[in-house]
Enzyme design. Structure first.
Site, PDB file in Angstrom:
ATOM      1  N   TRP A 189       0.802  -1.218   0.000  1.00  0.00           N
ATOM      2  CA  TRP A 189       0.000   0.000   0.000  1.00  0.00           C
ATOM      3  C   TRP A 189       0.841   1.278   0.000  1.00  0.00           C
ATOM      4  O   TRP A 189       0.282   2.367  -0.165  1.00  0.00           O
ATOM      5  CB  TRP A 189      -0.911   0.021   1.232  1.00  0.00           C
ATOM      6  CG  TRP A 189      -0.250  -0.423   2.510  1.00  0.00           C
ATOM      7  CD1 TRP A 189      -0.370  -1.660   3.088  1.00  0.00           C
ATOM      8  CD2 TRP A 189       0.627   0.328   3.362  1.00  0.00           C
ATOM      9  NE1 TRP A 189       0.374  -1.725   4.251  1.00  0.00           N
ATOM     10  CE2 TRP A 189       1.000  -0.507   4.435  1.00  0.00           C
ATOM     11  CE3 TRP A 189       1.135   1.632   3.333  1.00  0.00           C
ATOM     12  CZ2 TRP A 189       1.848  -0.091   5.455  1.00  0.00           C
ATOM     13  CZ3 TRP A 189       1.994   2.049   4.341  1.00  0.00           C
ATOM     14  CH2 TRP A 189       2.334   1.201   5.385  1.00  0.00           C
TER      15      TRP A 189
ATOM     16  N   LYS B  73      -2.929  -8.801  -7.319  1.00  0.00           N
ATOM     17  CA  LYS B  73      -3.652  -8.719  -6.047  1.00  0.00           C
ATOM     18  C   LYS B  73      -3.029  -7.557  -5.260  1.00  0.00           C
ATOM     19  O   LYS B  73      -1.975  -7.699  -4.651  1.00  0.00           O
ATOM     20  CB  LYS B  73      -3.529 -10.035  -5.283  1.00  0.00           C
ATOM     21  CG  LYS B  73      -4.531 -10.194  -4.118  1.00  0.00           C
ATOM     22  CD  LYS B  73      -4.069  -9.473  -2.888  1.00  0.00           C
ATOM     23  CE  LYS B  73      -5.045  -9.611  -1.732  1.00  0.00           C
ATOM     24  NZ  LYS B  73      -4.703  -8.711  -0.616  1.00  0.00           N
TER      25      LYS B  73
ATOM     26  N   SER C 243      -2.855  -4.446  -2.268  1.00  0.00           N
ATOM     27  CA  SER C 243      -3.166  -4.379  -0.848  1.00  0.00           C
ATOM     28  C   SER C 243      -4.629  -4.049  -0.623  1.00  0.00           C
ATOM     29  O   SER C 243      -5.226  -3.230  -1.340  1.00  0.00           O
ATOM     30  CB  SER C 243      -2.298  -3.312  -0.177  1.00  0.00           C
ATOM     31  OG  SER C 243      -2.753  -3.044   1.142  1.00  0.00           O
ATOM     32  N   GLU C 244      -5.198  -4.644   0.414  1.00  0.00           N
ATOM     33  CA  GLU C 244      -6.574  -4.329   0.789  1.00  0.00           C
ATOM     34  C   GLU C 244      -6.709  -2.909   1.331  1.00  0.00           C
ATOM     35  O   GLU C 244      -7.815  -2.382   1.443  1.00  0.00           O
ATOM     36  CB  GLU C 244      -7.097  -5.331   1.824  1.00  0.00           C
ATOM     37  CG  GLU C 244      -6.321  -5.372   3.123  1.00  0.00           C
ATOM     38  CD  GLU C 244      -5.198  -6.397   3.103  1.00  0.00           C
ATOM     39  OE1 GLU C 244      -4.810  -6.869   4.184  1.00  0.00           O
ATOM     40  OE2 GLU C 244      -4.698  -6.714   2.005  1.00  0.00           O
TER      41      GLU C 244
ATOM     42  N   SER D 202       6.233  -7.543   3.496  1.00  0.00           N
ATOM     43  CA  SER D 202       7.014  -7.841   4.696  1.00  0.00           C
ATOM     44  C   SER D 202       7.797  -9.142   4.553  1.00  0.00           C
ATOM     45  O   SER D 202       7.449 -10.019   3.750  1.00  0.00           O
ATOM     46  CB  SER D 202       6.096  -7.941   5.912  1.00  0.00           C
ATOM     47  OG  SER D 202       5.318  -9.135   5.846  1.00  0.00           O
TER      48      SER D 202
ATOM     49  N   GLU E 102      10.550  -8.842  -2.896  1.00  0.00           N
ATOM     50  CA  GLU E 102      11.176  -7.654  -2.317  1.00  0.00           C
ATOM     51  C   GLU E 102      10.560  -7.453  -0.943  1.00  0.00           C
ATOM     52  O   GLU E 102       9.373  -7.155  -0.816  1.00  0.00           O
ATOM     53  CB  GLU E 102      10.936  -6.413  -3.185  1.00  0.00           C
ATOM     54  CG  GLU E 102      11.696  -5.204  -2.645  1.00  0.00           C
ATOM     55  CD  GLU E 102      11.128  -3.875  -3.086  1.00  0.00           C
ATOM     56  OE1 GLU E 102      11.228  -2.910  -2.306  1.00  0.00           O
ATOM     57  OE2 GLU E 102      10.579  -3.801  -4.201  1.00  0.00           O
TER      58      GLU E 102
ATOM     59  N   CYS F 221      10.214   1.266   1.656  1.00  0.00           N
ATOM     60  CA  CYS F 221      11.024   0.063   1.895  1.00  0.00           C
ATOM     61  C   CYS F 221      12.493   0.392   2.126  1.00  0.00           C
ATOM     62  O   CYS F 221      13.197  -0.348   2.825  1.00  0.00           O
ATOM     63  CB  CYS F 221      10.873  -0.923   0.745  1.00  0.00           C
ATOM     64  SG  CYS F 221      11.337  -0.256  -0.862  1.00  0.00           S
TER      65      CYS F 221
ATOM     66  N   GLU G  47      12.004  -3.873  11.660  1.00  0.00           N
ATOM     67  CA  GLU G  47      11.569  -2.810  10.748  1.00  0.00           C
ATOM     68  C   GLU G  47      10.499  -1.937  11.411  1.00  0.00           C
ATOM     69  O   GLU G  47       9.556  -2.436  12.013  1.00  0.00           O
ATOM     70  CB  GLU G  47      11.023  -3.414   9.450  1.00  0.00           C
ATOM     71  CG  GLU G  47      10.700  -2.376   8.401  1.00  0.00           C
ATOM     72  CD  GLU G  47      10.300  -2.983   7.060  1.00  0.00           C
ATOM     73  OE1 GLU G  47      10.621  -2.383   6.023  1.00  0.00           O
ATOM     74  OE2 GLU G  47       9.672  -4.067   7.060  1.00  0.00           O
TER      75      GLU G  47
END
Length: 465
Positions: free
Chosen positions: A140, A164, A166-167, A215, A236, A270, A365
């Protein structure tokens, strides 16, 4: 302000403005038991798509770039409303994808052309063939750029693609696919919406490769699920990027980079700078400049023209960041700037000094706007601490040029910047090392990751390929 939970799966997937809690829009959820049918449609469309030349496929996508540019303001607004980043950045993200489309697809088409090797009376043709069906699963934080990086090389290489997104950011991904599908044959690019059930069904389905950005934990689950079928992977994953500042550095340049790379997109990048190691002899001077730069960041709603940082995308992310900050404070870290509790999903840009590797914020992270500064006595200690991580996406070192280059070559990240950001020149791939990734993307080498290499060797006198 409303602080939001992660949405749960219903017949529709709703997207909310993380600044206000207002509904932005919704999309239909793809029932998990229908994902196989979507993949089957992609499988049926793939032979005809692969039969085109790479350049023909590239040319088919070029008008989509022009269409994205034409709709940049409209789509950028949708992007910013559902992700939270300032409107100028949302529009810029859409523009970047569209304006660079023609150059990108031509580069991909060239990268997947056959290569010839000769020797010992033989000729080997290296063919870069499509795998078949590619599943692309995206996050996202850059909700049009990340799909773009995964979908376009897969398509130009001759694969069909099921995306697909991110929600958290389904609307902009849905619009992106609609734009591309104006110029593509039916079934070549499809999108599914939902949460874990849909993602798991896609990974378990009859796909040949999976390109995932997200993640480390999710990447590990995908890798395990893909193992029985030995599906090809590009992963990634997360990181904990270090920034080293040594004697001889341009402190203005170093502090400007450290602040921007810690706070941009509210730290939800990231390759955000998550650990800063500063040589003791220049620490005070560097901190003064870092404080100056940090004061330039203003928090606000994406439509606030005075704001250059938006909110965290969801409540859970904010809670994770604040928990790390409190843990660090309880173990001796000092807050030099920020650290105030804000309403809703907002987190103030914060500087922590005196951090160490006993604190979770220097190990796990963060993905939030926290600049964590540790003091080191010399370059050797900086390298030791910078490499004391399971991750390895990006790293940066500032210092006297010769020293900084030597230090850079000792770092274990996949991409290292010396007296500059870690982003490579045109054609360089985006590479994660260690637990920050498997495979890589972008540039000719990255584009070929979406292909099955086949070697056909004949006697040199023959003319067949």
């Amino acid at each position: 302000m409303t602080t939001l939970n992660t949405p749960t799966t219903t017949d529709t997937l709703s997207s909310y403005n993380p600044s206000t809690g207002d509904l932005v829009g919704s999309v239909p959820v793809t029932p998990a038991d229908q994902v196989d049918a979507v993949i089957a449609k992609a499988r049926a469309a793939q032979p005809a798509w692969a039969a085109l030349s790479a350049q023909e496929r590239a040319d088919m996508l070029k008008p989509a770039g022009e269409a994205l540019v034409a709709k940049a303001e409209e789509l950028g607004r949708i992007l910013s409303l559902e992700q939270g980043k300032p409107l100028a950045e949302g529009i810029g993200e859409v523009n970047a994808c569209g304006a660079g489309m023609a150059e990108t697809v031509d580069e991909i088409a060239q990268a997947v052309q056959p290569e010839v090797l000769t020797g010992e009376g033989a000729k080997s043709m290296l063919h870069y063939d499509p795998f078949g069906v590619c599943a692309t699963i995206t996050p996202w934080n850059f909700p049009i750029l990340m799909p773009h990086w995964g979908v376009v090389p897969a398509l130009v290489a001759g694969n069909t693609c099921v995306l697909k997104p991110s929600e958290q950011t389904p609307l902009i991904a849905d619009e992106y696919v609609k734009v591309l599908n104006q110029f593509l044959p039916e079934g070549v690019l499809q999108i599914i919406h939902g949460e874990d059930d849909q993602g798991k069904a896609l990974v378990a389905g009859d796909v040949d490769m999976i390109a995932f950005t997200g993640s480390k934990t999710a990447g590990q689950h995908i890798m395990a699920a893909a193992a029985p079928g030995l599906k090809r992977l590009i992963l990634e994953l997360g990181s904990k990027d270090p920034c080293i500042v040594l004697e001889g550095a341009d402190l203005e340049q170093a502090a400007t980079f450290a602040a921007r790379n810690s706070f941009r997109n509210c730290g939800q990048v990231c390759v955000s700078t998550e650990r800063i190691y500063v040589q003791e002899s220049i620490k005070d001077a560097f901190m003064d400049k870092l404080l100056e730069q940090t004061k330039e960041f203003t928090i606000g709603d994406c439509l606030d023209e005075n704001a250059n940082i938006g909110p965290m995308v969801m409540r859970e992310q904010k809670e994770h960041v604040l928990k790390q900050v409190e843990d660090a404070k309880s173990k001796g870290a000092k807050v030099l700037f920020g650290g105030n509790q804000l309403e809703g999903n907002f987190v103030e840009p914060t500087i922590l000094d005196g951090v160490n590797h006993d604190m979770d914020i220097m190990v796990t992270e963060t993905f939030g706007p926290i600049a964590c500064v540790a003091t080191v006595k010399d370059a050797d200690e900086a390298v030791e601490l910078a490499n004391d991580t399971e991750y390895g996406l990006g790293a940066v070192v500032f210092g006297e040029e010769e020293v900084a280059r030597k230090v850079g070559r000792q770092l274990t990240a996949g991409m290292i910047g010396v007296n500059r950001s870690m982003g490579g020149t045109g054609g360089a791939p985006w590479v994660g090392a260690r637990k920050s990734g498997i495979g890589y993307h972008s540039g000719p080498l990255g584009h070929r990751q979406f292909c099955q290499l086949r070697v056909v060797t004949t006697n040199e006198a023959t003319s067949e390929n």
